[in-house]
Design an enzyme around this catalytic site. Structure first.
Site, short mmCIF file in Angstrom:
data_model
loop_
_atom_site.label_atom_id
_atom_site.label_comp_id
_atom_site.label_asym_id
_atom_site.label_seq_id
_atom_site.Cartn_x
_atom_site.Cartn_y
_atom_site.Cartn_z
N GLY A 26 -17.06 0.08 -6.51
CA GLY A 26 -16.65 0.13 -8.19
C GLY A 26 -15.22 0.60 -8.19
O GLY A 26 -14.50 0.66 -7.26
N HIS B 228 -10.11 -2.67 -9.01
CA HIS B 228 -8.67 -2.83 -9.26
C HIS B 228 -8.21 -4.14 -8.92
O HIS B 228 -9.10 -4.97 -8.25
CB HIS B 228 -7.79 -1.76 -8.56
CG HIS B 228 -8.11 -1.53 -7.15
ND1 HIS B 228 -7.82 -2.34 -6.22
CD2 HIS B 228 -8.91 -0.34 -6.60
CE1 HIS B 228 -8.16 -1.81 -5.11
NE2 HIS B 228 -8.92 -0.84 -5.14
N GLN B 229 -6.93 -4.54 -9.09
CA GLN B 229 -6.38 -5.80 -8.67
C GLN B 229 -6.53 -6.06 -7.21
O GLN B 229 -6.79 -7.29 -6.61
CB GLN B 229 -4.84 -5.98 -9.07
CG GLN B 229 -4.53 -6.19 -10.51
CD GLN B 229 -5.44 -6.82 -11.18
OE1 GLN B 229 -5.50 -8.34 -10.81
NE2 GLN B 229 -6.35 -6.50 -12.22
N HIS C 269 -9.14 -5.37 -5.73
CA HIS C 269 -10.59 -6.09 -5.52
C HIS C 269 -10.37 -7.58 -6.07
O HIS C 269 -11.07 -8.24 -5.55
CB HIS C 269 -11.60 -5.45 -6.35
CG HIS C 269 -12.00 -4.04 -5.78
ND1 HIS C 269 -11.46 -2.81 -6.28
CD2 HIS C 269 -12.61 -3.60 -4.57
CE1 HIS C 269 -12.11 -1.62 -5.62
NE2 HIS C 269 -12.61 -2.08 -4.56
N LYS D 18 -6.28 -2.93 4.12
CA LYS D 18 -6.41 -1.55 3.90
C LYS D 18 -7.12 -0.67 4.58
O LYS D 18 -6.73 0.31 5.23
CB LYS D 18 -6.41 -1.15 2.41
CG LYS D 18 -5.85 0.41 2.21
CD LYS D 18 -5.82 0.97 0.77
CE LYS D 18 -7.11 0.98 0.32
NZ LYS D 18 -7.88 2.33 0.85
N MET E 54 -3.29 -0.27 -3.21
CA MET E 54 -4.28 -0.23 -4.08
C MET E 54 -5.54 0.36 -3.77
O MET E 54 -5.99 0.10 -2.70
CB MET E 54 -4.64 -1.54 -4.82
CG MET E 54 -3.73 -2.46 -5.52
SD MET E 54 -3.61 -1.94 -7.11
CE MET E 54 -2.28 -3.07 -7.86
N ARG F 208 -9.30 5.32 -5.50
CA ARG F 208 -9.11 6.69 -5.48
C ARG F 208 -7.83 7.17 -6.14
O ARG F 208 -7.44 8.23 -6.57
CB ARG F 208 -8.91 7.45 -4.15
CG ARG F 208 -10.24 7.70 -3.31
CD ARG F 208 -10.08 8.44 -2.08
NE ARG F 208 -11.42 8.51 -1.60
CZ ARG F 208 -12.10 7.84 -0.86
NH1 ARG F 208 -11.67 6.42 -0.45
NH2 ARG F 208 -13.25 8.12 -0.29
#
Ligand code: PAF
Length: 283
Positions: free
Chosen positions: A31, A34-35, A37, A152, A187, A190
């Site tokens: 959850g 952000h961009q 995802h 990432k 991105m 956190r």
């Protein structure tokens, strides 16, 4: 948009899609979307008829209870973002801990041929057992054709590929490029917890990785590592946990470079109590 809170309803819906020969992509998340995802989901929509997105903060992969408690939980906002991407081709699984784990909130133990002992595995006790447990369980529930993970978490991506291989799970795992803010910060959910001051400082991580990459062209892994450590030693907002130059196959720290191998630099940094990770391909 279908939002499922329990796996029985989700499984029924997925069986129905499969009986209609629809292909299914899967993007597992914790959850605070952000961009980054969004880019995985869009890739999933390009490759499949429907994409399932799980939104579940998995307790068994946190070695730090405070991090688990403070992890952002923003389901309503997440659903809004998903609706902007597609109202009718995304399904959401947002279960309770009980729906996933029942009474027994614990992880199984996995061997990933040594990948689990490097970097994040060394600094986050039990982390990859928790990741393996949840991802295997989600794969068994969702039964996707393809699943998408960001680079990432490069070590996580490799570990999931290993998991799928070892357990013969019939899913294609697809790694996707790191999505960055315009100032270079990778991105991450956190990032929303960073103070404005730490947010402003954080692009230093990617900037340092880019310079490390340039230096790696002519210098040894050891010299580059020392240089990065020095950069952070004099930084008053960011604290380096590790910087490692690793072989991309084994994730073991490089002792001597060989031009037949591919290398990647991995970094973990604390911005106050928020842990940020990033990595870069070196050759
Ligand atoms: O990368 C993440 O967000 C999590 O580790 C994952 C894969 C959703 C498992 O909880």
């Amino acid at each position: 948009m279908h939002i499922f809170k329990n796996k029985t309803d989700l499984i029924n819906h997925i069986n129905d899609l499969k009986s209609k020969k629809k292909t299914l992509g899967f993007v597992p998340t914790m959850g605070a979307l952000h961009q980054g995802h969004a880019s995985l989901i869009i890739k999933g929509l390009n490759d499949n008829d429907v994409v399932a997105v799980s939104v579940f903060v998995n307790p068994t992969q946190f070695d730090n209870q405070e991090d688990l408690v403070k992890y952002p939980r923003t389901l309503d906002k997440d659903v809004e973002l998903l609706k902007e991407i597609s109202k009718d081709r995304i399904i959401v699984y947002a279960p309770s801990v009980e729906d996933v784990y029942g009474e027994n909130v614990s992880s199984n133990s996995f061997s990933y041929d040594g990948l689990e002992h490097e970097m994040e595995g060394r600094f986050r006790d039990g982390h990859f057992d928790g990741v393996g447990t949840i991802v295997k369980r989600l794969f068994e529930i969702v039964k996707p054709d393809r699943a998408y993970f960001g680079e990432k978490d490069f070590q996580q991506l490799m570990i999931i590929k290993k998991l799928v291989d070892k357990y013969n799970i019939p899913v294609r795992v697809i790694g996707c490029k790191i999505h960055r803010a315009t100032d270079g910060l990778a991105m991450s959910s956190r990032n929303t917890r960073l103070t404005p001051e730490h947010r402003e400082a954080a692009p230093f991580i990617h900037k340092t990785l880019k310079t490390a990459k340039e230096k790696f062209g002519t210098k040894s892994a050891n010299v580059v590592t020392k240089w990065v450590e020095n950069q952070f030693a004099s930084h008053n907002l960011l604290e380096l946990e590790y910087f490692i130059v690793a072989d991309v196959e084994t994730l073991k720290t490089v002792k001597r470079k060989s031009n037949k191998k591919s290398y990647r630099a991995f970094i973990a940094v604390y911005a106050d109590d928020i842990r940020l990770i990033d990595n870069i391909a070196l050759n």
